[in-house]
Design a protein around this motif. Structure first.
Motif, PDB file in Angstrom:
ATOM      1  N   LEU A  21       0.827  -1.205   0.000  1.00 54.95           N
ATOM      2  CA  LEU A  21       0.000   0.000   0.000  1.00 54.95           C
ATOM      3  C   LEU A  21       0.864   1.259   0.000  1.00 54.95           C
ATOM      4  O   LEU A  21       0.592   2.220  -0.729  1.00 54.95           O
ATOM      5  N   ILE A  22       1.922   1.238   0.805  1.00 52.13           N
ATOM      6  CA  ILE A  22       2.833   2.395   0.860  1.00 52.13           C
ATOM      7  C   ILE A  22       3.512   2.606  -0.495  1.00 52.13           C
ATOM      8  O   ILE A  22       3.590   3.725  -1.000  1.00 52.13           O
ATOM      9  N   LEU A  23       3.990   1.513  -1.083  1.00 55.29           N
ATOM     10  CA  LEU A  23       4.704   1.616  -2.357  1.00 55.29           C
ATOM     11  C   LEU A  23       3.779   2.060  -3.495  1.00 55.29           C
ATOM     12  O   LEU A  23       4.201   2.770  -4.406  1.00 55.29           O
ATOM     13  N   SER A  24       2.528   1.652  -3.435  1.00 56.76           N
ATOM     14  CA  SER A  24       1.607   1.998  -4.523  1.00 56.76           C
ATOM     15  C   SER A  24       0.960   3.366  -4.340  1.00 56.76           C
ATOM     16  O   SER A  24       0.472   3.944  -5.316  1.00 56.76           O
ATOM     17  N   SER A  25       0.959   3.908  -3.132  1.00 59.05           N
ATOM     18  CA  SER A  25       0.240   5.153  -2.870  1.00 59.05           C
ATOM     19  C   SER A  25       0.796   6.325  -3.670  1.00 59.05           C
ATOM     20  O   SER A  25       0.059   7.258  -4.005  1.00 59.05           O
ATOM     21  N   SER A 348      -1.067   4.312 -17.968  1.00 56.51           N
ATOM     22  CA  SER A 348      -0.055   3.293 -17.654  1.00 56.51           C
ATOM     23  C   SER A 348       0.226   3.234 -16.165  1.00 56.51           C
ATOM     24  O   SER A 348       0.395   2.149 -15.597  1.00 56.51           O
ATOM     25  N   ASN A 349       0.266   4.382 -15.507  1.00 58.00           N
ATOM     26  CA  ASN A 349       0.530   4.378 -14.069  1.00 58.00           C
ATOM     27  C   ASN A 349      -0.700   4.005 -13.258  1.00 58.00           C
ATOM     28  O   ASN A 349      -0.564   3.553 -12.115  1.00 58.00           O
ATOM     29  N   LEU A 350      -1.883   4.186 -13.837  1.00 55.28           N
ATOM     30  CA  LEU A 350      -3.080   3.665 -13.175  1.00 55.28           C
ATOM     31  C   LEU A 350      -2.972   2.151 -13.067  1.00 55.28           C
ATOM     32  O   LEU A 350      -3.273   1.562 -12.023  1.00 55.28           O
ATOM     33  N   LEU A 351      -2.516   1.516 -14.147  1.00 58.19           N
ATOM     34  CA  LEU A 351      -2.288   0.075 -14.104  1.00 58.19           C
ATOM     35  C   LEU A 351      -1.133  -0.271 -13.177  1.00 58.19           C
ATOM     36  O   LEU A 351      -1.151  -1.301 -12.500  1.00 58.19           O
ATOM     37  N   SER A 352      -0.140   0.611 -13.122  1.00 59.25           N
ATOM     38  CA  SER A 352       1.034   0.327 -12.305  1.00 59.25           C
ATOM     39  C   SER A 352       0.747   0.390 -10.810  1.00 59.25           C
ATOM     40  O   SER A 352       1.525  -0.119 -10.008  1.00 59.25           O
ATOM     41  N   ILE A 353      -0.354   1.044 -10.450  1.00 59.87           N
ATOM     42  CA  ILE A 353      -0.763   0.998  -9.052  1.00 59.87           C
ATOM     43  C   ILE A 353      -0.932  -0.453  -8.612  1.00 59.87           C
ATOM     44  O   ILE A 353      -0.621  -0.831  -7.479  1.00 59.87           O
ATOM     45  N   PHE A 354      -1.408  -1.273  -9.552  1.00 55.28           N
ATOM     46  CA  PHE A 354      -1.690  -2.660  -9.216  1.00 55.28           C
ATOM     47  C   PHE A 354      -0.434  -3.535  -9.219  1.00 55.28           C
ATOM     48  O   PHE A 354      -0.471  -4.655  -8.714  1.00 55.28           O
ATOM     49  N   ALA A 355       0.668  -3.039  -9.797  1.00 59.11           N
ATOM     50  CA  ALA A 355       1.876  -3.862  -9.880  1.00 59.11           C
ATOM     51  C   ALA A 355       2.388  -4.272  -8.495  1.00 59.11           C
ATOM     52  O   ALA A 355       2.529  -5.469  -8.207  1.00 59.11           O
ATOM     53  N   PRO A 356       2.674  -3.304  -7.590  1.00 62.11           N
ATOM     54  CA  PRO A 356       3.100  -3.723  -6.251  1.00 62.11           C
ATOM     55  C   PRO A 356       1.984  -4.386  -5.454  1.00 62.11           C
ATOM     56  O   PRO A 356       2.250  -5.231  -4.588  1.00 62.11           O
ATOM     57  N   LEU A 357       0.710  -4.012  -5.753  1.00 61.82           N
ATOM     58  CA  LEU A 357      -0.403  -4.655  -5.056  1.00 61.82           C
ATOM     59  C   LEU A 357      -0.522  -6.123  -5.449  1.00 61.82           C
ATOM     60  O   LEU A 357      -0.783  -6.988  -4.606  1.00 61.82           O
ATOM     61  N   VAL A 358      -0.338  -6.416  -6.744  1.00 58.28           N
ATOM     62  CA  VAL A 358      -0.350  -7.804  -7.207  1.00 58.28           C
ATOM     63  C   VAL A 358       0.773  -8.584  -6.548  1.00 58.28           C
ATOM     64  O   VAL A 358       0.581  -9.721  -6.098  1.00 58.28           O
ATOM     65  N   ALA A 359       1.949  -7.963  -6.476  1.00 57.32           N
ATOM     66  CA  ALA A 359       3.071  -8.629  -5.807  1.00 57.32           C
ATOM     67  C   ALA A 359       2.743  -8.903  -4.345  1.00 57.32           C
ATOM     68  O   ALA A 359       3.066  -9.974  -3.812  1.00 57.32           O
ATOM     69  N   GLY A 360       2.068  -7.937  -3.700  1.00 57.68           N
ATOM     70  CA  GLY A 360       1.703  -8.132  -2.294  1.00 57.68           C
ATOM     71  C   GLY A 360       0.700  -9.249  -2.097  1.00 57.68           C
ATOM     72  O   GLY A 360       0.729  -9.959  -1.098  1.00 57.68           O
ATOM     73  N   VAL A 361      -0.207  -9.423  -3.069  1.00 57.25           N
ATOM     74  CA  VAL A 361      -1.194 -10.493  -2.993  1.00 57.25           C
ATOM     75  C   VAL A 361      -0.561 -11.848  -3.267  1.00 57.25           C
ATOM     76  O   VAL A 361      -0.853 -12.846  -2.600  1.00 57.25           O
ATOM     77  N   VAL A 362       0.335 -11.896  -4.257  1.00 54.29           N
ATOM     78  CA  VAL A 362       0.954 -13.160  -4.668  1.00 54.29           C
ATOM     79  C   VAL A 362       1.973 -13.641  -3.647  1.00 54.29           C
ATOM     80  O   VAL A 362       2.051 -14.842  -3.346  1.00 54.29           O
ATOM     81  N   ILE A 363       2.752 -12.701  -3.105  1.00 56.04           N
ATOM     82  CA  ILE A 363       3.861 -13.085  -2.216  1.00 56.04           C
ATOM     83  C   ILE A 363       3.414 -13.017  -0.762  1.00 56.04           C
ATOM     84  O   ILE A 363       3.205 -11.938  -0.205  1.00 56.04           O
TER      85      ILE A 363
END
Length: 437
Positions: A21-25, A348-363
């Protein structure tokens, strides 16, 4: 901040969800700023908007350590949103400025040279962050130093920067005329409404959006997750982590300076058209990293050297995309390069919000290589699909809506009465030389 550091507060109890959440904010604010920033840059000029926003974000950055003195990560997220809002003006403003300053035949190298500063800055900060972390300043020093440098830069830029050659007293009249004639941008475009309908019905523009999305997803996934991967999966200490995290961005910066002149040379010598060049280098910048991530996901985690090499190549060769999608906005429309960048960077950055969030969900277990494999394969898939769309549908020729027709009222006086007539004005193509796309 989440690594134990004797003598100063640390927040190792923040779990992967909070860290994500911090990284994506940052991106929440960054996305919101894109299109408004591009319009402000066209209205007031890129100089004042870029310099002022950087100064504000620098001050906010300096106050980051105070926000979490009691472990208040929600306040930290809020400050990251504010920094994102301020930093969201950077790319639209730079594209607005570069479209006016950079001749068409030099666009690959000079634009890449400017944007490669982001990689150089990232690399330098990652190198020194380990030393700052272990110094008396501890982790807050990273925010104090980076914020102070940004503030100093913004003051220098506001003093010496110029919105266009016409506003500069530091170049000759001949150079000013050459730049204005060879950019394809017109001063009058500031007064013209952006042709939104034409832009959003343009197939090459949607291909550009796809390419930008692929790059941004991959780049920010690696930027935010590689330090954790090196620390948790490869068991590298903080100081080694900082040095190894920086290495790919040094390589990326160097490759920016090597590949961009090659791209321009191929175009000038008519070896490739502009369109072929953009697609070729964007493919190098996204499909080579794709292959590296696929390989990385299947190697043994004890092969530390090979893992670092693959990560370095994956991030380093992102540099080729700077000669691909990143200058394509100016290829399609030098008059509206800023708004185009605002749109593509925002999406592109709207989608990138989900990049660290996806990592947080997967890992769930940061030491589990199987979970990191999923993150790397997801990123590789995004790289492949997005660049494929750009290769199939992308173009690098100026689009008709760059020279938008508009109706203006002109007045003339006849025997004391004012007659108003409506005339249609088209902006002419000012390019003196251009390789067909």
């Amino acid at each position: 901040m989440t690594q134990f550091n004797a003598g100063y507060a640390s927040y190792e109890y923040w779990d992967s969800r909070i860290k994500s959440l911090i990284l994506s904010s940052f991106f929440w604010g960054y996305v919101l700023a894109q299109v408004p920033a591009s319009m402000l840059a066209r209205r007031f000029g890129g100089k004042i908007i870029l310099g002022g926003a950087t100064a504000v974000s620098a001050v906010i950055t300096v106050f980051h350590p105070l926000a979490v003195v009691k472990g208040d990560w929600q306040l930290l997220c809020f400050l990251r949103v504010l920094v994102g809002l301020m930093q969201g003006v950077v790319y639209p403003c730079l594209h607005t400025l570069l479209a006016r300053w950079v001749p068409h035949s030099e666009r690959g190298f000079l634009c890449t040279f400017v944007y490669s500063g982001a990689q150089l800055g990232t690399a330098i900060l990652l190198v020194i962050s380990g030393s700052i972390f272990n110094s008396n300043m501890r982790w807050p020093g990273i925010f104090y130093i980076s914020g102070s440098i940004a503030l100093l830069w913004s003051l220098i830029f506001l003093l010496f920067g110029c919105d266009s050659p016409r506003n500069s007293n530091n170049i000759s009249k001949a150079e000013r005329n050459y730049i204005e004639a060879s950019t394809g941008a017109t001063e009058q475009s500031e007064d013209v409404d952006v042709p939104w309908r034409s832009i959003f019905t343009s197939v090459p523009f949607f291909a550009l959006i796809a390419a930008h999305c692929g790059f941004t997803w991959g780049f920010y996934t690696l930027l935010t997750e590689v330090p954790t991967y090196l620390n948790s999966a490869l068991n590298l200490d903080m100081k080694s982590n900082a040095l190894l995290s920086a290495l790919p961005y040094f390589v990326m910066w160097i490759l920016c300076l090597i590949l961009s002149p090659i791209a321009d040379l191929l175009i000038r010598r008519h070896i490739t058209s502009v369109t072929v060049s953009r697609k070729l280098f964007n493919s190098i910048g996204q499909w080579i990293p794709m292959m590296c991530l696929i390989a990385l996901s299947y190697i043994n985690q004890t092969a530390i050297t090979l893992s670092v090499v693959l990560l370095t190549v994956a991030i380093g060769f992102n540099a080729a995309s700077f000669c691909g999608y990143l200058v394509n906005h100016m290829d399609l429309s030098p008059n509206f390069a800023g708004p185009l960048m605002g749109i593509t960077n925002g999406i592109s950055n709207l989608l990138s919000i989900f990049a660290p969030l996806v990592a947080g969900v997967v890992i769930h277990n940061e030491e589990d290589p199987e979970e990191w494999r999923k993150v790397f394969l997801i990123t590789a898939t995004v790289y492949f699909l997005c660049n494929l769309l750009f290769v199939v549908f992308g173009k690098a020729s100026v689009q008709p809506w760059n020279y938008k027709l508009r109706n203006v009222a002109s007045t003339s006086t006849n025997n004391g009465s004012t007659l108003t007539s409506i005339s249609t004005i088209a902006y002419e193509n000012n390019l003196t030389s251009s390789t067909p796309g």
